[in-house]
Design an enzyme around this catalytic site. Structure first.
Site, PDB file in Angstrom:
ATOM      1  N   ASP A  88       0.862  -1.180   0.000  1.00  0.00           N
ATOM      2  CA  ASP A  88       0.000   0.000   0.000  1.00  0.00           C
ATOM      3  C   ASP A  88       0.889   1.218   0.000  1.00  0.00           C
ATOM      4  OD1 ASP A  88      -2.320  -1.409   0.381  1.00  0.00           O
ATOM      5  OD2 ASP A  88      -2.206  -1.305   2.562  1.00  0.00           O
ATOM      6  N   LYS A 113     -17.914  13.797  -0.730  1.00  0.00           N
ATOM      7  CA  LYS A 113     -16.496  14.037  -0.978  1.00  0.00           C
ATOM      8  C   LYS A 113     -15.861  12.699  -1.353  1.00  0.00           C
ATOM      9  CE  LYS A 113     -13.998  13.385   3.399  1.00  0.00           C
ATOM     10  NZ  LYS A 113     -14.840  12.543   4.206  1.00  0.00           N
TER      11      LYS A 113
HETATM   12  P1  ATP Z   1      -3.355   3.015  -0.052  1.00  0.00           P
HETATM   13  O1  ATP Z   1      -3.982   1.884  -0.788  1.00  0.00           O
HETATM   14  O2  ATP Z   1      -2.289   3.702  -0.793  1.00  0.00           O
HETATM   15  O3  ATP Z   1      -2.989   2.731   1.345  1.00  0.00           O
HETATM   16  P2  ATP Z   1      -5.752   3.946   0.885  1.00  0.00           P
HETATM   17  O4  ATP Z   1      -6.046   2.562   1.264  1.00  0.00           O
HETATM   18  O5  ATP Z   1      -5.679   4.966   1.943  1.00  0.00           O
HETATM   19  O6  ATP Z   1      -4.477   4.071   0.007  1.00  0.00           O
HETATM   20  P3  ATP Z   1      -8.325   4.470   0.091  1.00  0.00           P
HETATM   21  O7  ATP Z   1      -8.554   4.695   1.521  1.00  0.00           O
HETATM   22  O8  ATP Z   1      -9.004   3.377  -0.628  1.00  0.00           O
HETATM   23  O9  ATP Z   1      -6.797   4.340  -0.191  1.00  0.00           O
HETATM   24  O10 ATP Z   1      -8.617   5.835  -0.648  1.00  0.00           O
HETATM   25  C1  ATP Z   1      -8.791   5.910  -2.025  1.00  0.00           C
HETATM   26  C2  ATP Z   1      -9.358   7.240  -2.408  1.00  0.00           C
HETATM   27  O11 ATP Z   1     -10.578   7.450  -1.751  1.00  0.00           O
HETATM   28  C3  ATP Z   1      -8.486   8.418  -2.012  1.00  0.00           C
HETATM   29  O12 ATP Z   1      -7.608   8.767  -3.033  1.00  0.00           O
HETATM   30  C4  ATP Z   1      -9.494   9.514  -1.791  1.00  0.00           C
HETATM   31  O13 ATP Z   1      -9.763  10.176  -2.991  1.00  0.00           O
HETATM   32  C5  ATP Z   1     -10.722   8.789  -1.365  1.00  0.00           C
HETATM   33  N1  ATP Z   1     -10.881   8.858   0.096  1.00  0.00           N
HETATM   34  C6  ATP Z   1     -10.020   8.421   1.024  1.00  0.00           C
HETATM   35  N2  ATP Z   1     -10.504   8.616   2.254  1.00  0.00           N
HETATM   36  C7  ATP Z   1     -11.703   9.175   2.098  1.00  0.00           C
HETATM   37  C8  ATP Z   1     -12.721   9.619   2.994  1.00  0.00           C
HETATM   38  N3  ATP Z   1     -12.594   9.483   4.300  1.00  0.00           N
HETATM   39  N4  ATP Z   1     -13.830  10.151   2.475  1.00  0.00           N
HETATM   40  C9  ATP Z   1     -13.985  10.269   1.145  1.00  0.00           C
HETATM   41  N5  ATP Z   1     -13.067   9.884   0.256  1.00  0.00           N
HETATM   42  C10 ATP Z   1     -11.949   9.343   0.708  1.00  0.00           C
END
Ligand code: ATP
Length: 881
Positions: free
Chosen positions: A329, A433
């Site tokens: 990740d 969002k």
């Molecule tokens: P990685 O896989 O690199 O660890 P992650 O698991 O944090 O990343 P996700 O949490 O799936 O990735 O986030 C993917 C996308 O979702 C982000 O790029 C962002 O645009 C959106 N996102 C992340 N957190 C939120 C949230 N709390 N509310 C709304 N959108 C979010």
């Protein structure tokens, strides 16, 4: 009355608790009364039985047969001292059993200590405040807060629950997630939907539950009591060693029988022949190998834990050494997961987030504040780092805003967005969002300087340009949208909620890389380990961060989630074989497919994950790695290794330890195998050249089970050298006892040792007036001194050998001659034991030795240097080639 049939107030009263939880004082009192919330393992096989088992395994049985034969021959043919041999062999069995038992016991204790480090904790309410405590400190009466991915640590009655689904499979075997609620329900506890059980986990939703049973009092504890705990399986390496030991022992016995028959055919005396056969068999059996390997693996896992990588079983310690691909990740593992808002795009331009001030009715900042589950309390931001960063931005640019939340569609990594409906003043507003790809298609209008316009292509392009340029700075970009629509307020229809939105702007969050990561990535590249980033973030953010940490140099191939879904396996396989590749906009559930394809290509895959949806990939991978700080309990349980600091660099450290332990095991096996040759050659010379026997069986045992032991263990503690991470990963098919190890031990080091011991023997004999063909009486001083010299020569060359074996390729002087102090402790022990054998009357009697003159030691000493420098020369030539 059973707790499931009580109302929530009655349940709280029954456990003398309240909505605000227990007081700390009361909790401490209950803890001392009910004990820790732990499942005591129904003790496996009792210790005494396990000790006795050491006398009945294959090697022991072989040795028992040897002892039996010795006693039998003593009975049939007294006067040959065969009885002593019988006792000596029993001594071997006993020493071996004690040694094995102690090593296994230590290894087990080491693993138990690791288990106690497992970072399982639970959120509870005490004195009205929420706090996190280790799961073992939960007591009856505590109020737990449960959310997605939590492992439930105790049996509890739900008092609040929002769409709480649990996986009861560990208890009932039923794999369907079952929905729970907080209403009173009659009937059996196990069938009751308002009860959650220890050992199960939360699949989705959240809830509040009142603990009523802990530890052995839980349903899980009761079952654990009934079934005896599962014995841990041997790791592949342990199995290989066990197999190799059997093989070597069988060969040893066959060699014994072969030479016995040969001696018989060429007409040697029966008893002499018999001693020889037993001697050579005992000499070749590698008695202490398996327990030493087990202990090495256990110590390696302890070293890994010190470096913040907690492995859950010994197999992982060795598998880590073979890892050839790490799928990682980005957020929190490669980066710090400390987000701050850096840039804002609104009204068509990009602004600095710092110092930004917004009007009170600004929808962008309202969304940042309200479509958000982070909290600011006690001067501290709490919650998901993305959300705390947005909350801080909102508070700093707009101030606090209180607005009732009417509805929420929580964030999930598949949809990549979150939506809420809030009442702001009199108006109801929908806020969304999330990822740009997920928000923009929902927008039919956009906002510029407070005016809403219909979405036009030119504006869409400008928005996408701004999005791209923020991502190019390595920022995580979230899009914000809203719709003012009171009709959605009550009751909202989720399907029509997220449509016809107005795009309000973008916020770019910075999450700096962890400072240790670039070096760790460099190490992976040197070590031939491919690192593949699989992130939920957008592709340009991923590439920018990958560049910053040195993960990619050129233009990597980027595969995005939607494209990934359309690819067939063949195409994906081709793409995965190219040099630099990374995955963006991926959902956790897609990781498993990447892992499978890599595995089909013969790679050993390590994969990281933190959420419930990561569990299948974690299980599928050769090494599943979960996050100790930010990971859910479900991910921790599905994984083989837990990173106590969530840090990518820690994975690389663990791989380094994994490679080192394998190398170390090779080192001590080479050391032990080499000394088998000087033990066997005297017997061959005795039978082939009809000379007096240069080394007695007791003397062989003194080496195998005495002097060799500690130096061998010391080799098991060698620290990883930089060279360990400069070679490619070990292949899946590579055997521990391969040609290079065996030939080095048996054809190079061993013969030098044999030369040394035979020289020692002949030096004494010839100087004492012996000539070829003369017999020697077993108790003649000259003969006793000669065998003592032979034994002492082995001890001395083994000192040179222990330094030689510290590395198979590198000069010991480059490693640092004094860098492993255990080697010196081992040698000290070896020498003391030898002095005892040579100079004490007791040693003389048991081992048929005779005190040597100090000058004799000086004669033998150069052999240690001969071995060490021959080995240095071999390494030098190897390096030049
Ligand atoms: P990685 O896989 O690199 O660890 P992650 O698991 O944090 O990343 P996700 O949490 O799936 O990735 O986030 C993917 C996308 O979702 C982000 O790029 C962002 O645009 C959106 N996102 C992340 N957190 C939120 C949230 N709390 N509310 C709304 N959108 C979010």
């Amino acid at each position: 009355m059973k707790i499931n049939s009580l109302s929530r107030e009655e349940a709280l009263r029954a456990l003398v608790s309240s909505e605000n939880g227990l007081s700390e004082k009361e909790a401490a009192r209950r803890l001392s009364e009910s004990g820790f919330n732990e499942i005591r393992e129904a003790h496996r096989t009792p210790l005494a039985i396990r000790f006795l088992k050491q006398f009945t395994h294959f090697l022991a049985l072989l040795l028992w047969v040897g002892a039996g034969l010795a006693f039998l021959s003593d009975y049939l043919h007294p006067g040959e001292d065969m009885g002593t041999l019988g006792f000596a062999i029993i001594g071997v069995i006993v020493i071996n059993a004690v040694f094995t038992y102690i090593q296994e016991y230590r290894a087990e204790k080491a693993l138990e200590a690791l288990k106690r480090l497992l970072p399982f904790s639970v959120r509870i309410v005490r004195e009205g405040k929420e706090r996190k405590v280790p799961s073992r400190e939960v007591v009856p009466g505590d109020v737990m807060l449960l959310s997605e991915g939590d492992r439930i640590p105790a049996d509890a009655r739900l008092i609040e629950g929002a769409m709480l689904k649990v996986n009861n499979a560990p208890l009932t075997g039923e794999s369907e997630a079952s929905l729970r609620n907080a209403l009173p329900a009659p009937g059996e506890l196990l069938d009751s939907p308002n009860i959650v059980f220890a050992g199960t986990s939360v699949i989705s939703g959240s809830g509040k539950a009142l603990v009523f049973a802990t530890g052995m009092g839980t349903e899980f504890g009761r079952i654990a009591h009934l079934t005896s705990a599962v014995e841990q399986d041997l790791s592949p390496l342990q199995k290989e060693i066990a197999k190799a030991t059997r093989l070597v022992a069988t060969i040893a016995a066959l060699v014994g029988i072969f030479f016995f028959s040969l001696g018989f055919v060429i007409g040697r005396d029966f008893w002499g022949n018999f001693i020889f056969a037993v001697g050579i068999t005992v000499a070749l059996i590698p008695e202490g190998m398996l327990p030493t390997v087990t202990l090495s693996l256990a110590m390696a896992s302890q070293r890994m834990a010190k470096r913040k990588a907690l492995i859950k079983n010994l197999s992982s310690a060795e598998t880590l050494g073979c890892v050839s691909v790490i799928c990682t990740d980005k957020t929190g593992t490669l980066t710090q997961n400390r987000m701050t808002a850096e840039k804002i795009w609104r009204d068509g331009s990009i602004l600095d987030a710092q110092g930004f001030m917004a009007p009170a009715d600004d929808p962008l900042m309202q969304a940042a504040l309200l479509c958000n589950n982070a909290r600011f309390a006690d001067n501290e931001y709490r919650g998901d780092p993305t959300e705390t960063a947005l909350l801080r931005l909102g508070r700093e640019s707009l101030g606090d805003l209180s607005a009732e939340r009417m509805f929420e569609i929580p964030f999930d990594s598949d949809r990549k967005r979150m939506t809420t409906v809030n009442r702001v003043g009199d108006a109801g507003i929908v806020f969304s969002k999330g990822a740009m790809e997920s928000i923009l298609p929902l927008c039919s209008r956009f906002l510029v300087n407070g005016v809403e316009y219909g979405m036009e292509e030119t504006f869409r392009e400008r928005a996408l340009d701004a999005y791209g340029s923020l991502m190019d700075h390595g920022l995580r970009v979230l899009a914000f949208a809203y719709r003012k629509n009171p009709s959605d307020l009550l009751p909202p229809d989720p399907s029509s909620l997220e449509e016809d939105l107005v795009l309000a702007g973008l916020v770019g969050l910075e999450d700096p890389p962890r400072p240790e990561v670039p070096e760790a990535i460099g190490k992976c590249h040197e070590a031939g380990i491919k690192v593949i980033m699989i992130t939920g973030d957008g592709s340009r953010t991923a590439v920018a961060i990958a560049r910053e940490i040195g993960l990619v140099k050129g233009d990597p191939l980027v595969i995005e989630g939607p494209e990934f879904l359309e690819m067939d396996d063949r195409e994906l396989r081709e793409k995965l074989s190219v040099g630099e590749i990374l995955f963006a906009r991926m959902a956790p559930k897609h990781k498993m497919r990447v892992v499978s394809i890599l595995q089909e290509e013969g790679e050993w895959v390590a994969v990281t994950g933190d959420g419930v949806n990561d569990a299948p990939a974690l299980k599928k991978a050769d090494i599943g790695i979960s996050m100790g700080i930010s990971g859910t309990d479900v991910a921790k349980e599905a994984s083989d290794m837990i990173l106590l600091d969530d840090n990518f660099a820690t994975i690389v450290n663990a791989v380094e330890e994994g490679r080192a332990v394998y190398e170390n095991i090779r080192k001590f096996i080479t050391y032990i195998f080499a000394s088998n040759i000087p033990e066997a050659v005297p017997y061959l010379a005795y039978i082939l050249f009809r000379i007096p026997l240069p080394l007695t069986i007791m003397q062989i045992l003194a080496v195998d089970l005495g002097t060799d032991m500690l130096p061998a263990l010391a080799l098991g503690t060698e620290k990883p050298t930089p060279a360990v991470m400069r070679q490619p990963p070990r292949s899946r098919n590579e055997r521990l006892l391969n040609f290079s190890l065996l030939s080095r031990a048996y054809l190079f080091l061993g013969p030098i040792e044999a030369f040394a011991c035979m020289s020692g023997f002949f030096y004494v004999m010839i100087n004492g007036g012996w000539t070829w063909g003369m017999e020697a009486a077993p108790d003649h001083v000259l003969y006793l001194q000669a065998t003592t010299a032979c034994l002492t020569a082995i001890i001395i060359v083994q000192i040179g050998n222990v330094f030689a074996c510290r590395s198979a390729k590198e000069s010991v002087f480059r490693l640092g001659f004094f860098s492993n102090r255990f080697i010196f402790i081992g040698i000290g022990f070896e020498l003391c034991l030898q002095l005892f054998i040579v100079y004490s009357p007791y040693g003389n009697r048991v081992f048929s030795t005779y005190p040597l003159s100090p000058a004799m030691w000086l004669v033998l000493l150069p052999f240690a240097f001969l071995l060490l420098f021959s080995e240095e020369a071999r390494k030098y030539l190897l390096l030049r080639r």
